[in-house]
Every structure is written in C-alpha cells, then in structure tokens.
Write an enzyme that holds these catalytic residues in place. Structure first.
Site, PDB file in Angstrom:
ATOM      1  N   GLY A 155      24.485  27.334  57.325  1.00  0.00           N
ATOM      2  CA  GLY A 155      24.083  26.344  58.314  1.00  0.00           C
ATOM      3  C   GLY A 155      25.276  25.476  58.701  1.00  0.00           C
ATOM      4  O   GLY A 155      26.295  25.446  58.009  1.00  0.00           O
ATOM      5  N   CYS A 156      25.126  24.766  59.809  1.00  0.00           N
ATOM      6  CA  CYS A 156      26.245  23.962  60.312  1.00  0.00           C
ATOM      7  C   CYS A 156      26.517  22.760  59.389  1.00  0.00           C
ATOM      8  O   CYS A 156      27.653  22.565  58.940  1.00  0.00           O
ATOM      9  CB  CYS A 156      25.985  23.528  61.747  1.00  0.00           C
ATOM     10  SG  CYS A 156      24.313  22.912  62.048  1.00  0.00           S
ATOM     11  N   TYR A 157      25.497  21.991  59.068  1.00  0.00           N
ATOM     12  CA  TYR A 157      25.711  20.865  58.139  1.00  0.00           C
ATOM     13  C   TYR A 157      26.214  21.374  56.776  1.00  0.00           C
ATOM     14  O   TYR A 157      27.143  20.800  56.208  1.00  0.00           O
ATOM     15  CB  TYR A 157      24.421  20.082  57.914  1.00  0.00           C
ATOM     16  CG  TYR A 157      24.004  19.134  59.013  1.00  0.00           C
ATOM     17  CD1 TYR A 157      24.814  18.057  59.389  1.00  0.00           C
ATOM     18  CD2 TYR A 157      22.772  19.267  59.652  1.00  0.00           C
ATOM     19  CE1 TYR A 157      24.406  17.165  60.373  1.00  0.00           C
ATOM     20  CE2 TYR A 157      22.356  18.377  60.632  1.00  0.00           C
ATOM     21  CZ  TYR A 157      23.171  17.330  60.987  1.00  0.00           C
ATOM     22  OH  TYR A 157      22.765  16.436  61.940  1.00  0.00           O
ATOM     23  N   THR A 201      28.050  23.877  56.069  1.00  0.00           N
ATOM     24  CA  THR A 201      29.464  24.268  56.119  1.00  0.00           C
ATOM     25  C   THR A 201      30.360  23.045  55.902  1.00  0.00           C
ATOM     26  O   THR A 201      31.262  23.063  55.042  1.00  0.00           O
ATOM     27  CB  THR A 201      29.783  24.945  57.471  1.00  0.00           C
ATOM     28  OG1 THR A 201      29.022  26.153  57.559  1.00  0.00           O
ATOM     29  CG2 THR A 201      31.264  25.270  57.602  1.00  0.00           C
TER      30      THR A 201
END
Ligand SMILES: NC(=O)c1ccc[n+]([C@@H]2O[C@H](COP(=O)([O-])OP(=O)(O)OC[C@H]3O[C@@H](n4cnc5c(N)ncnc54)[C@H](OP(=O)(O)O)[C@@H]3O)[C@@H](O)[C@H]2O)c1
Length: 345
Positions: A148-150, A152
């Site tokens: 997921g972006c968060y 990472t």
C-alpha cells in the site's frame, strides 16, 4: 520484449503504469482492460497518453487475456483482484497485484479488515513486494502483493531501526498526509474539489486498513510484535505522501549512530535518498519519481527519533514500485524504466 497486460488500466495506478511503461525498453503493453471504457482508444480515457500507442480498452476476460501476454499487472479494487489473479496465474505468468488482496500472509487478518479471502492458498504463494526488504523472495516468486502507499512510506522509514532493535516496538506513531489521488479515479463526494480544497483533515482515525498491513510487516522485520498508532490525513494536493514517524530509542540515542544505521541499510539502494542533517523531505522533491526521501532527527535527551519520509503515492507507492517488482520477476535490471527524475516545480 515481454508482452504485458494491465488489468484495470483506466484507474489512476493503471494510468501511471501506462505512462511509465511507455519508456520501458523491455516491456510492451499489449492488453489494457476496463469494463466502463471497453472499445475506447487509450487517448480518449487518458488524453496525456494520446499518440503513444494504438491500444484499445477491452473487457477483463481473463481466459482470453492470459494466453496473449508474458506477465500482468492487476490494478483493481480489493476482492476484484483475487478473481483476476486466480484466473491469470493458471498460465504461470508472473503477476504484480496493486490491491491489498495479496499483501497479507495471514488470511484471518485479511478477513478481519477486508473480506473473506476466496483463494487463501494463493496467499501462501505470494510475496510482499517491498524490494528493499524482500528482494530475494520477490525474485523467486510468481505473485507479488505490491505494498500500500502509506505502508511503503512507513515501512521504509522504520525498517533500519526495527531490524536493529534500536527502538521500542510498542510505541511508534505514524502521522501521514496523502494527496487525493490515493483514493482512486472513481468519483465520490469526499474527494470533490470543493470538499477537500483549502482544508486538511484526519480520516479513519484508529481504523485505517493500512495499519494492520504496516503492523504485520514491521512485526516480521522486528521479529516481535510491533504496535503502531497510525493517523492518516487527506491534504489538498494531487500526489504525494509525507509520513512523520515518532519513535523512542530503546537504548541511548546518539544522532551519529542512528544516521549510520540508515546509511548502512540504504546507501546502495537506488531509490532511497537519505537527506543531510537538518534537511527534511518535501513531496514536491519526489513527485513523478520512484524515490523515497528520508530525513532524520534524533534528540539524545528525550531519546526521541523522528523519521520523515516522502514518496509519490502513484509511483513508489504504486505503479513505480510495481514495475520495480516486475523487473525483478522478469530478470531485468531492477531500475529499468523507473529512473526518471522527479518533476519540479
Ligand atoms: N491510488 C493510489 O495511490 C494507490 C496506491 C497504492 C495502491 N492502490 C491500490 O491499487 C488498486 C487500484 O487503485 P486505483 O487508484 O488505480 O483505482 P481506480 O482509479 O478506482 O481504478 C480501478 C480500476 O479497476 C477497474 N475495475 C474496478 N472494478 C473492477 C472489477 N470488479 N473487475 C474488473 N475491473 C474492475 C476499473 O475500471 P472499470 O470499472 O471500467 O472496469 C479501473 O480501471 C486499488 O486496490 C488501490 O487500493 C492505489
């Protein structure tokens, strides 16, 4: 040239895969899918990509698609990806999935936060796609669950400290701010310009689905249970995530030693830039790139260590990292096609 399918190519991460792969010397996109836009040429759905190729969106008919390509990216909402991956993997092609469907090792954790996993045996075959931590396992796998972006931004920020047991694993606070493209391209009231411009708010406090993903990975890295407090915020910008992470050193906190831990872990990493003392990341410095910028502050008196990371949620937080993983799966140089510098201003 490897023939590539992008399943769910009309969304933001699908569009970003197409933009970046337009410059990849070893991957040739042959199939793009969308149910809503099937039959339309690429440039009609993404005007910024007009003229790059003559691709036309088609229906996500997996038995038809799987014989035509060497590898696939699935950029679908969670649950839809399970079906896509289960059908595509029967032809043994490597797949990088951008949803949450293959990020968890424990099907019960997935079920608690998403839904019952209809193909849990595939979780056992998938690998978490954070190359800086799991590079060798990714190379040896066939299904990669792209982070997921968060997660990472948070995991890259904490990996060296937790791996070295340098901080208290029970007291970690992650305060993160994301641009609005993180919510995808589908229209919704909460992402309307009038709703989000000129304001800043926290959302899903104590209940965001990225918290269990971060905890599962950090616990694996720390070899003990890690508990986090994670508060996401929506900020009126298109791209970028800034994560400010507060930790407490488990022993003494010597700023030089803490910095040395980060240089040891990351100096050879092509996409990680450790900023000098007193310089802290800005999402504007990584926009459009696969970089993670890291800033550090250590206070020896309070033993507080503050780690700040910046990423572009659509690149290192999604499509760029997915291509980094696919480069590993297809035996290309890991950085192929994703070294373009950030766009500034
Ligand atoms: N946006 C980010 O910053 C980001 C970062 C990391 C991970 N992710 C994850 O990546 C995935 C894609 O995100 P996104 O932001 O690109 O989403 P998006 O903009 O909403 O795009 C979703 C894509 O999936 C297709 N789709 C939706 N339902 C489908 C179904 N049941 N079967 C087949 N195709 C379907 C859509 O096209 P049609 O509806 O026309 O078929 C569209 O092409 C999500 O799981 C998201 O959580 C997003």
């Amino acid at each position: 040239m490897k023939k590539i399918a992008i399943i769910g190519a009309s969304g933001y991460t699908g569009g970003e895969l197409l933009r970046i792969l337009a410059g990849h010397p070893g991957m040739d996109v042959r199939v793009i899918t969308s149910r809503e836009h099937q039959g339309k040429p690429l440039g009609e759905v993404f005007p910024h990509l007009r003229g790059y190729n003559d691709l036309v969106f088609e229906a996500p008919d997996y038995p038809v698609i799987r014989g035509r390509v060497d590898a696939a990216f699935t950029a679908l909402p969670h649950q839809a990806s399970i079906q896509a991956v289960a059908e595509l993997v029967t032809s043994d092609i490597p797949i990088v999935d951008l949803s949450a469907d293959f990020r968890f090792t424990d099907a019960d954790v997935y079920a608690a936060h998403y839904a019952v996993h209809s193909h849990p045996h595939l979780l056992a075959k998938s690998v978490y796609g954070l190359p800086e931590v799991y590079r060798d396992a990714i190379r040896a796998s066939r299904i990669v669950g792209n982070p997921g972006c968060y997660p990472t931004g948070a995991i890259i920020g904490l990996y060296p400290l937790l791996s070295e047991t340098a901080v208290d694993p029970a007291h970690i606070i992650i305060d993160a701010k994301s641009g609005v493209s993180g919510a995808g391209r589908g229209p919704s009231l909460s992402t309307l310009y009038t709703e989000i411009s000129e304001g800043l708010h926290a959302y899903k406090v104590g209940s965001h689905r990225h918290a269990p993903e971060i905890e599962e990975r950090l616990s694996d890295i720390a070899r003990t249970r890690v508990g986090i407090t994670f508060t996401p915020h929506l900020i009126p910008m298109n791209r970028g995530i800034l994560s400010t992470i507060y930790t407490t050193a488990s022993r003494t906190a010597d700023p030089r030693k803490i910095r040395m831990i980060y240089s040891d872990y990351y100096e050879k990493e092509p996409f990680i830039r450790l900023l000098p003392d007193g310089v802290f990341p800005d999402t504007a410095w990584v926009r459009g790139s696969n970089f993670v910028d890291i800033g550090l502050f250590t206070d020896p008196d309070t033993r507080r260590i503050i780690v700040i990371t910046a990423i572009d949620n659509l690149v290192k937080g999604a499509a760029g990292q997915a291509i980094q993983n696919m480069n590993l799966l297809l035996d290309f140089e890991e950085t192929t096609g994703i070294t373009a510098p950030p766009i500034f201003p």
